[in-house]
Design a protein around this motif. Structure first.
Motif, PDB file in Angstrom:
ATOM      1  N   LEU A 423     -75.146  40.907  53.748  1.00 11.65           N
ATOM      2  CA  LEU A 423     -74.467  42.205  53.662  1.00 11.65           C
ATOM      3  C   LEU A 423     -73.895  42.537  55.047  1.00 11.65           C
ATOM      4  O   LEU A 423     -74.378  42.034  56.075  1.00 11.65           O
ATOM      5  N   PRO A 424     -72.888  43.373  55.099  1.00  6.61           N
ATOM      6  CA  PRO A 424     -72.404  43.799  56.420  1.00  6.61           C
ATOM      7  C   PRO A 424     -73.479  44.640  57.134  1.00  6.61           C
ATOM      8  O   PRO A 424     -74.225  45.376  56.480  1.00  6.61           O
ATOM      9  N   ASN A 425     -73.563  44.507  58.430  1.00  6.80           N
ATOM     10  CA  ASN A 425     -74.509  45.315  59.226  1.00  6.80           C
ATOM     11  C   ASN A 425     -73.710  46.413  59.920  1.00  6.80           C
ATOM     12  O   ASN A 425     -72.998  46.177  60.907  1.00  6.80           O
ATOM     13  N   LEU A 426     -73.822  47.633  59.374  1.00  6.58           N
ATOM     14  CA  LEU A 426     -73.018  48.756  59.884  1.00  6.58           C
ATOM     15  C   LEU A 426     -73.855  49.712  60.739  1.00  6.58           C
ATOM     16  O   LEU A 426     -73.451  50.855  60.990  1.00  6.58           O
ATOM     17  N   ALA A 427     -75.042  49.267  61.184  1.00  9.25           N
ATOM     18  CA  ALA A 427     -75.927  50.160  61.949  1.00  9.25           C
ATOM     19  C   ALA A 427     -75.253  50.652  63.233  1.00  9.25           C
ATOM     20  O   ALA A 427     -75.432  51.792  63.656  1.00  9.25           O
ATOM     21  N   SER A 428     -74.428  49.775  63.849  1.00  6.34           N
ATOM     22  CA  SER A 428     -73.842  50.151  65.140  1.00  6.34           C
ATOM     23  C   SER A 428     -72.740  51.178  65.007  1.00  6.34           C
ATOM     24  O   SER A 428     -72.305  51.745  66.009  1.00  6.34           O
ATOM     25  N   VAL A 429     -72.259  51.427  63.815  1.00  4.21           N
ATOM     26  CA  VAL A 429     -71.184  52.416  63.648  1.00  4.21           C
ATOM     27  C   VAL A 429     -71.615  53.553  62.730  1.00  4.21           C
ATOM     28  O   VAL A 429     -70.786  54.278  62.189  1.00  4.21           O
ATOM     29  N   THR A 430     -72.939  53.682  62.526  1.00  2.00           N
ATOM     30  CA  THR A 430     -73.446  54.714  61.617  1.00  2.00           C
ATOM     31  C   THR A 430     -73.710  56.009  62.378  1.00  2.00           C
ATOM     32  O   THR A 430     -74.390  55.999  63.426  1.00  2.00           O
ATOM     33  N   PRO A 431     -73.195  57.128  61.911  1.00  2.00           N
ATOM     34  CA  PRO A 431     -73.509  58.425  62.562  1.00  2.00           C
ATOM     35  C   PRO A 431     -75.017  58.677  62.557  1.00  2.00           C
ATOM     36  O   PRO A 431     -75.719  58.263  61.629  1.00  2.00           O
ATOM     37  N   ASN A 432     -75.488  59.382  63.589  1.00  2.00           N
ATOM     38  CA  ASN A 432     -76.926  59.648  63.708  1.00  2.00           C
ATOM     39  C   ASN A 432     -77.435  60.397  62.472  1.00  2.00           C
ATOM     40  O   ASN A 432     -76.822  61.340  61.990  1.00  2.00           O
ATOM     41  N   GLY A 433     -78.582  59.944  61.982  1.00  2.00           N
ATOM     42  CA  GLY A 433     -79.232  60.618  60.860  1.00  2.00           C
ATOM     43  C   GLY A 433     -78.687  60.210  59.502  1.00  2.00           C
ATOM     44  O   GLY A 433     -79.206  60.663  58.479  1.00  2.00           O
ATOM     45  N   LEU A 434     -77.626  59.366  59.443  1.00  2.00           N
ATOM     46  CA  LEU A 434     -77.048  58.964  58.169  1.00  2.00           C
ATOM     47  C   LEU A 434     -77.264  57.468  57.942  1.00  2.00           C
ATOM     48  O   LEU A 434     -77.658  56.740  58.858  1.00  2.00           O
ATOM     49  N   THR A 435     -76.972  57.029  56.724  1.00  2.00           N
ATOM     50  CA  THR A 435     -77.124  55.608  56.376  1.00  2.00           C
ATOM     51  C   THR A 435     -75.925  55.150  55.563  1.00  2.00           C
ATOM     52  O   THR A 435     -75.519  55.838  54.611  1.00  2.00           O
ATOM     53  N   TYR A 436     -75.353  54.003  55.967  1.00  2.00           N
ATOM     54  CA  TYR A 436     -74.304  53.407  55.140  1.00  2.00           C
ATOM     55  C   TYR A 436     -74.947  52.627  53.993  1.00  2.00           C
ATOM     56  O   TYR A 436     -75.822  51.779  54.222  1.00  2.00           O
ATOM     57  N   MET A 437     -74.535  52.919  52.754  1.00  2.00           N
ATOM     58  CA  MET A 437     -75.013  52.212  51.564  1.00  2.00           C
ATOM     59  C   MET A 437     -73.860  51.343  51.002  1.00  2.00           C
ATOM     60  O   MET A 437     -72.690  51.698  51.153  1.00  2.00           O
ATOM     61  N   ILE A 438     -74.204  50.209  50.361  1.00  2.00           N
ATOM     62  CA  ILE A 438     -73.193  49.342  49.715  1.00  2.00           C
ATOM     63  C   ILE A 438     -73.576  49.129  48.271  1.00  2.00           C
ATOM     64  O   ILE A 438     -74.762  48.934  47.940  1.00  2.00           O
ATOM     65  N   CYS A 439     -72.596  49.227  47.373  1.00  2.00           N
ATOM     66  CA  CYS A 439     -72.833  49.045  45.922  1.00  2.00           C
ATOM     67  C   CYS A 439     -72.979  47.547  45.628  1.00  2.00           C
ATOM     68  O   CYS A 439     -72.071  46.760  45.898  1.00  2.00           O
ATOM     69  N   VAL A 440     -74.161  47.172  45.090  1.00  2.00           N
ATOM     70  CA  VAL A 440     -74.398  45.740  44.782  1.00  2.00           C
ATOM     71  C   VAL A 440     -74.348  45.460  43.285  1.00  2.00           C
ATOM     72  O   VAL A 440     -74.203  44.315  42.879  1.00  2.00           O
TER      73      VAL A 440
END
Length: 448
Positions: A423-440
């Protein structure tokens, strides 16, 4: 006027052939100086290869004014090719277990390959070597054959009728038919086999006759001419030489025996003769046979058989030897020396920090169940502790379990592409306190 009508007829027949897909009725032909060159649109050429029985699993080859094609017949002898890339007309042949047959294709639609089409080609080319016509096929030879085709169809019908096979209602080249009993065209193919045998002919000899234009039956024997007048008597020839003396004739048969004469009277008794001298002593008599051999004396009685000695006792089985002791375990070898630790690579420069992104306060929402309304591969932010899909955290997933998602992401974000993908790793561009989710799991996207 007749020339104009003939030209009109040939033009209409050519158009009919190019638009038709076969059927019973009159044959369709096209006449011109050279065969009309047609770059066929998206259409097809099809037909049946048969001799009465279907020619199954055989190779059909097309050689056109430009382009070639080949196809294998089905179990029923049917075949079909697209006209894409072909410039018509074409010559075609099928190679079956009993030989090669040919046909002439003037346009898209149905054109069959049968013994009847073989005869038509031989007549149209005025050459029984139809294989040579196929091998050297060109626009010029196609035009010559097309010009002669109306005559060839007429001659072929006439020759078949003389053999006892009437085909007046059939389209010899383009008839739609099935190679089975009860089909009008197929029944004529079967009848042709029977009539060739009954007339002591072959397909080759009939093709040779059609190529010569010799299609009529043998005429009746003419009446015997009148006897000519007797010629004058010739002069007497010279006397021939005297012939050799003939062989002596055989002796005649003996005459019958005459009757026996009467017995004569007895003569007088003669005087007693003088006493003869004493005869010599006779030879010694033969020795008498040897007396018979005396009888052989009786055989003496056989002595009694001696008694069998007693069998010796079997020796006792020896004791099994004791199992040997297990050898002592060998000494464990010493551990090899640890290799030297490689030098630590230089630390890369620290990248700029986007305020509020990728900090230590990034959300850690847990995975949730896939939503039926999300589109596979789409990404969104959530402030919840869990949500639909999975966190876009760069994890590896098994391809076999997420085939649809793998087909969209591939190995763009990692994985070996055989059993896993990332999966893509979007931790480095995630706003503080939020989480990027991906539809699998969800709806598969479609292209517009």
């Amino acid at each position: 006027m007749q020339t104009k009508m003939r030209a009109l007829y040939l033009s209409m027949a050519a158009a009919s052939l190019l638009n038709a897909c076969g059927g019973s009725g009159g044959d369709t032909v096209q006449s011109s100086g050279n065969a009309p060159v047609t770059v066929a649109p998206a259409a097809s050429i099809s037909g049946v290869a048969a001799t009465g029985a279907p020619i199954a699993n055989a190779t059909v080859e097309l050689k056109c004014v430009a382009g070639t094609a080949s196809v294998t017949t089905s179990a029923t002898g049917a075949w079909s090719v697209t006209t894409a890339g072909l410039v018509l007309p074409c010559a075609a042949r099928v190679t079956g277990p009993n030989g090669v047959l040919h046909t002439l294709i003037l346009g898209p639609g149905v054109t069959n390959i049968t013994p009847i089409t073989e005869l038509v080609v031989a007549s149209a080319t005025e050459n029984p070597d139809t294989e040579a016509f196929f091998n050297t096929f060109s626009a010029t030879s196609a035009g010559a054959a097309s010009n002669r085709l109306p005559t060839a169809l007429t001659l072929t019908r006439q020759r078949l009728a003389n053999l006892g096979v009437t085909v007046d209602t059939l389209n010899l080249l383009n008839q739609v038919f099935q190679p089975q009993a009860g089909d009008a065209y197929d029944d004529k193919l079967e009848a042709l086999i029977v009539r060739l045998k009954a007339n002591n002919a072959t397909l080759v000899t009939v093709a040779q006759e059609l190529a010569r234009g010799d299609v009529g039956p043998a005429g009746a024997t003419g009446a015997t001419g009148a006897t000519g007048a007797a010629g004058p008597t010739g002069a007497t020839g010279a006397m021939g030489a005297t012939g050799a003396t003939g062989a002596t004739g055989a002796t005649g048969a003996a005459g019958a025996q005459g009757p026996q004469g009467a017995d004569g009277s007895n003569g007088a008794t003669g005087a007693t003769g003088a006493t003869g001298a004493t005869g010599a002593t006779g030879a010694q008599g033969v020795t008498g046979p040897t007396g018979a051999t005396g009888a052989t004396g009786a055989t003496g009685m056989q002595g009694p058989t001696g008694a069998t000695g007693a069998q010796g006792a079997t020796g006792a089985t020896g004791l099994t030897g004791a199992t040997g002791a297990t050898g002592a375990q060998g000494v464990t070898g010493s551990t090899g020396a640890t290799g030297a630790t490689g030098a630590t690579g230089a630390t890369g420069a620290t990248g700029p920090i986007n305020p509020g992104l990728g900090g230590f306060n990034a959300g850690t929402a847990g995975d949730g169940t896939g939503g039926a309304d999300c589109t596979i591969g789409s990404v969104w932010l959530t402030a919840a502790t869990y949500g639909n899909g999975m966190a876009a955290d760069g994890r590896l997933l098994p391809i076999v379990q997420y085939t649809a998602l793998f087909s969209l992401l591939g190995t763009n974000f990692g994985g070996d592409g055989r059993t896993t993908f990332a999966l893509p790793n979007l931790a480095s561009v995630t706003p503080n306190g939020l989480t990027y989710m991906i539809c699998v799991n969800g709806l598969f996207p479609s292209r517009s």
